[in-house]
Design a protein around this motif. Structure first.
Motif, PDB file in Angstrom:
ATOM      1  N   LEU A  79       3.399  -5.680   6.791  1.00  0.00           N
ATOM      2  CA  LEU A  79       3.324  -4.815   5.625  1.00  0.00           C
ATOM      3  C   LEU A  79       1.913  -4.970   5.083  1.00  0.00           C
ATOM      4  CD1 LEU A  79       5.047  -2.996   3.739  1.00  0.00           C
ATOM      5  CD2 LEU A  79       5.511  -5.036   2.378  1.00  0.00           C
ATOM      6  N   TYR A  80       1.265  -3.856   4.779  1.00  0.00           N
ATOM      7  CA  TYR A  80      -0.100  -3.917   4.268  1.00  0.00           C
ATOM      8  C   TYR A  80      -0.093  -3.973   2.739  1.00  0.00           C
ATOM      9  CZ  TYR A  80      -2.308  -3.509   8.748  1.00  0.00           C
ATOM     10  OH  TYR A  80      -2.744  -3.779  10.016  1.00  0.00           O
ATOM     11  N   PHE A  81      -0.983  -4.788   2.213  1.00  0.00           N
ATOM     12  CA  PHE A  81      -1.177  -4.967   0.776  1.00  0.00           C
ATOM     13  C   PHE A  81      -2.631  -4.728   0.454  1.00  0.00           C
ATOM     14  CE2 PHE A  81       2.657  -7.254   1.535  1.00  0.00           C
ATOM     15  CZ  PHE A  81       3.318  -7.403   0.314  1.00  0.00           C
ATOM     16  N   SER A  82      -2.899  -4.276  -0.753  1.00  0.00           N
ATOM     17  CA  SER A  82      -4.283  -4.137  -1.211  1.00  0.00           C
ATOM     18  C   SER A  82      -4.415  -4.741  -2.596  1.00  0.00           C
ATOM     19  CB  SER A  82      -4.714  -2.671  -1.221  1.00  0.00           C
ATOM     20  OG  SER A  82      -3.981  -1.947  -2.183  1.00  0.00           O
ATOM     21  N   ASP A 103       0.813  -1.223   0.000  1.00  0.00           N
ATOM     22  CA  ASP A 103       0.000   0.000   0.000  1.00  0.00           C
ATOM     23  C   ASP A 103       0.843   1.267   0.000  1.00  0.00           C
ATOM     24  OD1 ASP A 103       0.768  -0.289   2.806  1.00  0.00           O
ATOM     25  OD2 ASP A 103      -0.692   1.324   3.135  1.00  0.00           O
ATOM     26  N   GLY A 104       2.133   1.172   0.282  1.00  0.00           N
ATOM     27  CA  GLY A 104       3.005   2.334   0.235  1.00  0.00           C
ATOM     28  C   GLY A 104       3.236   3.032   1.560  1.00  0.00           C
ATOM     29  N   THR A 105       2.618   2.567   2.633  1.00  0.00           N
ATOM     30  CA  THR A 105       2.822   3.220   3.935  1.00  0.00           C
ATOM     31  C   THR A 105       4.020   2.663   4.682  1.00  0.00           C
ATOM     32  OG1 THR A 105       1.275   1.726   5.061  1.00  0.00           O
ATOM     33  CG2 THR A 105       0.380   3.806   4.212  1.00  0.00           C
ATOM     34  N   GLY A 106       4.668   1.653   4.129  1.00  0.00           N
ATOM     35  CA  GLY A 106       5.832   1.057   4.779  1.00  0.00           C
ATOM     36  C   GLY A 106       5.442   0.028   5.809  1.00  0.00           C
ATOM     37  N   VAL A 107       6.375  -0.288   6.652  1.00  0.00           N
ATOM     38  CA  VAL A 107       6.200  -1.319   7.668  1.00  0.00           C
ATOM     39  C   VAL A 107       5.400  -0.764   8.848  1.00  0.00           C
ATOM     40  CG1 VAL A 107       7.441  -2.836   9.268  1.00  0.00           C
ATOM     41  CG2 VAL A 107       8.341  -2.447   6.984  1.00  0.00           C
ATOM     42  N   TRP A 108       4.516  -1.596   9.370  1.00  0.00           N
ATOM     43  CA  TRP A 108       3.728  -1.252  10.548  1.00  0.00           C
ATOM     44  C   TRP A 108       4.165  -2.140  11.702  1.00  0.00           C
ATOM     45  CZ3 TRP A 108      -1.339   1.408  10.737  1.00  0.00           C
ATOM     46  CH2 TRP A 108      -1.582   2.174   9.585  1.00  0.00           C
ATOM     47  N   TYR A 109       4.121  -1.565  12.908  1.00  0.00           N
ATOM     48  CA  TYR A 109       4.418  -2.356  14.097  1.00  0.00           C
ATOM     49  C   TYR A 109       3.407  -1.996  15.178  1.00  0.00           C
ATOM     50  CZ  TYR A 109       6.921  -4.762  17.771  1.00  0.00           C
ATOM     51  OH  TYR A 109       7.252  -5.624  18.785  1.00  0.00           O
ATOM     52  N   CYS A 110       2.760  -3.003  15.725  1.00  0.00           N
ATOM     53  CA  CYS A 110       1.732  -2.815  16.762  1.00  0.00           C
ATOM     54  C   CYS A 110       0.667  -1.831  16.301  1.00  0.00           C
ATOM     55  CB  CYS A 110       2.361  -2.400  18.086  1.00  0.00           C
ATOM     56  SG  CYS A 110       3.416  -3.677  18.796  1.00  0.00           S
ATOM     57  N   ASP A 111       0.194  -2.006  15.074  1.00  0.00           N
ATOM     58  CA  ASP A 111      -0.890  -1.247  14.458  1.00  0.00           C
ATOM     59  C   ASP A 111      -0.586   0.242  14.271  1.00  0.00           C
ATOM     60  OD1 ASP A 111      -3.313  -1.443  13.097  1.00  0.00           O
ATOM     61  OD2 ASP A 111      -4.440  -0.698  14.818  1.00  0.00           O
TER      62      ASP A 111
END
Length: 174
Positions: free
Chosen positions: A167-170, A142-150
């Motif tokens: 990593l979020y995907f759409s 999705d382009g927001t990069g890596v997420w950790y603990c939401d």
């Protein structure tokens, strides 16, 4: 409700009795599992927040997936996009088409709510087969990069390569 029933694979709504069977299957393969997670998914389903499905293979509980039509978490939280959450196939049932069929049904359900669906995938090697499957199915980061603990994990921030590092995907459904 039964969504699919062909070639020994049945995809249906999750029931309370499935929660313990899934948990037992995960513990047997060495995963850290608790029945409370599945009971929470069932509670969300009863409240109309999610659709929780299980897959049976030749009469045995083999996998599960959850669809949150308007998810409160992640990169697309509260934007009206469905999120696929907590998807798994027990190891002894893999390579029988179960995961693909669960994803097919989850995407069909998601398409009833939006033309985009999203999901978060862990970054450690335990998620390797899921990462490859999502890319093959047309999911893109999705382009927001890596997420950790939401939360977005800021550049140079400390994090742990556990199940909360995603990593979020759409995917465009139509």
């Amino acid at each position: 409700m039964i969504y699919y029933n062909t070639n020994g694979i049945v995809i249906r709504d999750m029931q309370l009795s499935d929660a313990q069977m899934i948990t037992d299957g995960e513990i047997a393969q060495g995963w850290d599992a608790s029945v409370e997670k599945y009971e929470m998914r069932l509670k969300h389903q009863a409240e109309g927040k999610s659709i929780s499905l299980v897959a049976e293979y030749e009469g045995n509980i083999a996998g599960y997936i959850n669809i949150y039509p308007d998810s409160e978490w992640g990169a697309f939280a509260n934007q009206g996009y469905p999120e696929i959450v907590d998807f798994g196939v027990l190891m002894k049932y893999r390579n029988n088409g179960i995961g693909s069929k669960l994803m097919d049904i989850a995407e069909q359900i998601a398409a009833q709510y939006s033309d985009v669906v999203y999901l978060g995938v862990g970054l450690h090697n335990g998620y390797g087969s899921a990462q490859r499957m999502y890319v093959k199915r047309g999911y893109i980061p999705d382009g927001t990069g890596v997420w950790y603990c939401d939360k977005v994990c800021e550049q140079y921030a400390n994090c742990c390569n556990d199940d909360d590092l995603v990593l979020y995907f759409s995917k465009k459904l139509r």
